[in-house]
Design a protein around this motif. Sequence first.
Motif, PDB file in Angstrom:
ATOM      1  N   ILE A   1      -1.975   3.546  -6.938  1.00  0.00           N
ATOM      2  CA  ILE A   1      -1.421   3.183  -5.625  1.00  0.00           C
ATOM      3  C   ILE A   1      -0.808   4.425  -4.974  1.00  0.00           C
ATOM      4  N   LEU A   2      -0.111   5.226  -5.772  1.00  0.00           N
ATOM      5  CA  LEU A   2       0.472   6.468  -5.244  1.00  0.00           C
ATOM      6  C   LEU A   2      -0.631   7.413  -4.737  1.00  0.00           C
ATOM      7  N   MET A   3      -1.700   7.584  -5.523  1.00  0.00           N
ATOM      8  CA  MET A   3      -2.758   8.519  -5.117  1.00  0.00           C
ATOM      9  C   MET A   3      -3.502   8.020  -3.878  1.00  0.00           C
ATOM     10  N   LEU A   4      -3.629   6.705  -3.760  1.00  0.00           N
ATOM     11  CA  LEU A   4      -4.237   6.138  -2.547  1.00  0.00           C
ATOM     12  C   LEU A   4      -3.361   6.465  -1.336  1.00  0.00           C
ATOM     13  N   ALA A   5      -2.062   6.253  -1.468  1.00  0.00           N
ATOM     14  CA  ALA A   5      -1.130   6.547  -0.366  1.00  0.00           C
ATOM     15  C   ALA A   5      -1.174   8.028  -0.003  1.00  0.00           C
ATOM     16  N   GLU A   6      -1.239   8.858  -1.020  1.00  0.00           N
ATOM     17  CA  GLU A   6      -1.258  10.307  -0.813  1.00  0.00           C
ATOM     18  C   GLU A   6      -2.529  10.729  -0.057  1.00  0.00           C
ATOM     19  N   ARG A   7      -3.633  10.032  -0.336  1.00  0.00           N
ATOM     20  CA  ARG A   7      -4.906  10.374   0.320  1.00  0.00           C
ATOM     21  C   ARG A   7      -4.908   9.923   1.782  1.00  0.00           C
ATOM     22  N   ILE A   8      -4.441   8.702   2.034  1.00  0.00           N
ATOM     23  CA  ILE A   8      -4.590   8.220   3.422  1.00  0.00           C
ATOM     24  C   ILE A   8      -3.449   8.709   4.322  1.00  0.00           C
ATOM     25  N   ALA A   9      -2.320   9.110   3.733  1.00  0.00           N
ATOM     26  CA  ALA A   9      -1.212   9.674   4.529  1.00  0.00           C
ATOM     27  C   ALA A   9      -0.643  10.864   3.750  1.00  0.00           C
ATOM     28  N   PRO A  10      -1.278  12.036   3.867  1.00  0.00           N
ATOM     29  CA  PRO A  10      -0.877  13.171   3.012  1.00  0.00           C
ATOM     30  C   PRO A  10       0.567  13.652   3.248  1.00  0.00           C
ATOM     31  N   GLU A  11       1.112  13.371   4.431  1.00  0.00           N
ATOM     32  CA  GLU A  11       2.474  13.837   4.712  1.00  0.00           C
ATOM     33  C   GLU A  11       3.427  12.671   4.930  1.00  0.00           C
ATOM     34  N   PRO A  12       4.666  12.775   4.476  1.00  0.00           N
ATOM     35  CA  PRO A  12       5.175  13.805   3.590  1.00  0.00           C
ATOM     36  C   PRO A  12       4.583  13.633   2.191  1.00  0.00           C
ATOM     37  N   ARG A  13       4.255  14.741   1.559  1.00  0.00           N
ATOM     38  CA  ARG A  13       3.651  14.614   0.237  1.00  0.00           C
ATOM     39  C   ARG A  13       4.698  14.132  -0.771  1.00  0.00           C
ATOM     40  N   LEU A  14       4.274  13.235  -1.640  1.00  0.00           N
ATOM     41  CA  LEU A  14       5.180  12.700  -2.668  1.00  0.00           C
ATOM     42  C   LEU A  14       4.727  13.113  -4.064  1.00  0.00           C
ATOM     43  N   VAL A  15       3.617  13.860  -4.120  1.00  0.00           N
ATOM     44  CA  VAL A  15       3.136  14.447  -5.375  1.00  0.00           C
ATOM     45  C   VAL A  15       3.278  15.962  -5.209  1.00  0.00           C
TER      46      VAL A  15
ATOM     47  N   ALA B   1       1.484  -8.206  -9.571  1.00  0.00           N
ATOM     48  CA  ALA B   1       1.715  -7.379  -8.385  1.00  0.00           C
ATOM     49  C   ALA B   1       2.337  -6.052  -8.820  1.00  0.00           C
ATOM     50  N   PRO B   2       2.228  -5.002  -8.042  1.00  0.00           N
ATOM     51  CA  PRO B   2       1.540  -4.953  -6.751  1.00  0.00           C
ATOM     52  C   PRO B   2       0.037  -4.710  -6.911  1.00  0.00           C
ATOM     53  N   VAL B   3      -0.703  -5.078  -5.866  1.00  0.00           N
ATOM     54  CA  VAL B   3      -2.110  -4.694  -5.738  1.00  0.00           C
ATOM     55  C   VAL B   3      -2.287  -4.195  -4.308  1.00  0.00           C
ATOM     56  N   ALA B   4      -2.871  -3.017  -4.162  1.00  0.00           N
ATOM     57  CA  ALA B   4      -3.108  -2.460  -2.823  1.00  0.00           C
ATOM     58  C   ALA B   4      -4.615  -2.472  -2.568  1.00  0.00           C
ATOM     59  N   VAL B   5      -4.996  -3.038  -1.422  1.00  0.00           N
ATOM     60  CA  VAL B   5      -6.415  -3.050  -1.051  1.00  0.00           C
ATOM     61  C   VAL B   5      -6.552  -2.417   0.325  1.00  0.00           C
ATOM     62  N   TYR B   6      -7.281  -1.297   0.374  1.00  0.00           N
ATOM     63  CA  TYR B   6      -7.440  -0.559   1.629  1.00  0.00           C
ATOM     64  C   TYR B   6      -8.877  -0.756   2.132  1.00  0.00           C
ATOM     65  N   ASN B   7      -8.982  -1.360   3.297  1.00  0.00           N
ATOM     66  CA  ASN B   7     -10.296  -1.685   3.886  1.00  0.00           C
ATOM     67  C   ASN B   7     -11.205  -2.296   2.814  1.00  0.00           C
ATOM     68  N   ASP B   8     -12.430  -1.751   2.672  1.00  0.00           N
ATOM     69  CA  ASP B   8     -13.309  -2.373   1.673  1.00  0.00           C
ATOM     70  C   ASP B   8     -13.379  -1.560   0.380  1.00  0.00           C
ATOM     71  N   GLU B   9     -12.320  -0.740   0.132  1.00  0.00           N
ATOM     72  CA  GLU B   9     -12.280   0.022  -1.129  1.00  0.00           C
ATOM     73  C   GLU B   9     -11.914  -0.906  -2.298  1.00  0.00           C
ATOM     74  N   PRO B  10     -12.217  -0.471  -3.530  1.00  0.00           N
ATOM     75  CA  PRO B  10     -11.809  -1.286  -4.685  1.00  0.00           C
ATOM     76  C   PRO B  10     -10.285  -1.416  -4.750  1.00  0.00           C
ATOM     77  N   PRO B  11      -9.768  -2.577  -5.157  1.00  0.00           N
ATOM     78  CA  PRO B  11      -8.317  -2.777  -5.257  1.00  0.00           C
ATOM     79  C   PRO B  11      -7.680  -1.817  -6.258  1.00  0.00           C
ATOM     80  N   LYS B  12      -6.438  -1.426  -5.967  1.00  0.00           N
ATOM     81  CA  LYS B  12      -5.687  -0.555  -6.880  1.00  0.00           C
ATOM     82  C   LYS B  12      -4.459  -1.320  -7.362  1.00  0.00           C
TER      83      LYS B  12
END
Length: 254
Positions: A82-96, A65-76
């Motif tokens: 995982i950070l880049m996935l989070a940044e893409r689906i919720a750009p704000e507040p930006r953490l990068v 762990a951890p493994v993040a799976v968003y809808n039917d996308e490949p697991p991360k």
Amino acid sequence: MDYVEPKIARDMPGMRLALTAGAPGPWSESAKGIFHVKKIDYVPVLQVGGGQNEDLVAWTGTRNAPVAVYNDEPPKEAWMDILMLAERIAPEPRLVPDDAAERAMMFGLSHEICGEDGYAWNLRLIMFHDVVKAGGMNENFKTMADSYGYTEQTAQAAPEKTAKIVRLLATQLHEQKTRNSRYFVGSQLSALDIYWACFCAMIRPMPQEKCPMSDQLRYLYNNRDAAVDAAIDPVLIDHRDYIYETYLELPMDF
Ligand SMILES: N[C@@H](CCC(=O)N[C@@H](CS)C(=O)NCC(=O)O)C(=O)O
């Protein structure tokens, strides 16, 4: 935390996040922290530390762990993915950070904390070594020791490698203080602040009322190595407290 079994979670929509249950595993805690700051709802999925986790493997291809799976996308499963996935689906507040130099610094220092042969990787080798010396190796510990590069030699080199990274992080925080910043890079929260707050548990877990854990687990997490101890600067613990108290969830729930 109400964990859902992987077998059930795999058919659910949205974000599913497999987490090590019953321990403040820092990779898992920081994924939770990133999702919390970005207000990303997720279904927590059960991962058993050191277990075979057959259903998780069948679904995601990953045992740990951890493994993040968003809808039917490949697991991360990698911290950066995982950070880049989070940044893409919720750009704000930006953490990068938007600034390229700050971003390079943020990823470089984060790799020192979370990456292979980094701070946490080496602390884990120290922990396995202590478990071996105490005669406490069981099947689950052995699975983990085999997964994460434990040998007598790697364990012996681990304290000095860890101490160098701890000193690097403290130096960076002191430099940021001279620039009147409360953060590791630039003048805003980044994922690096969250990584440090969560990964600090591997040398100094939060007190029991904020991080409830068994005596045995607390003993294993709290640093016992003299070389690492000598590198711990109060600025690192203050930063952990500031980030948890300002941005993350307390008491921790795992
Ligand atoms: N995939 C992660 C690292 C994950 C990792 O090391 N997980 C450990 C955290 S201690 C874990 O799940 N340990 C329990 C186990 O192996 O079952 C990354 O490198 O980004």
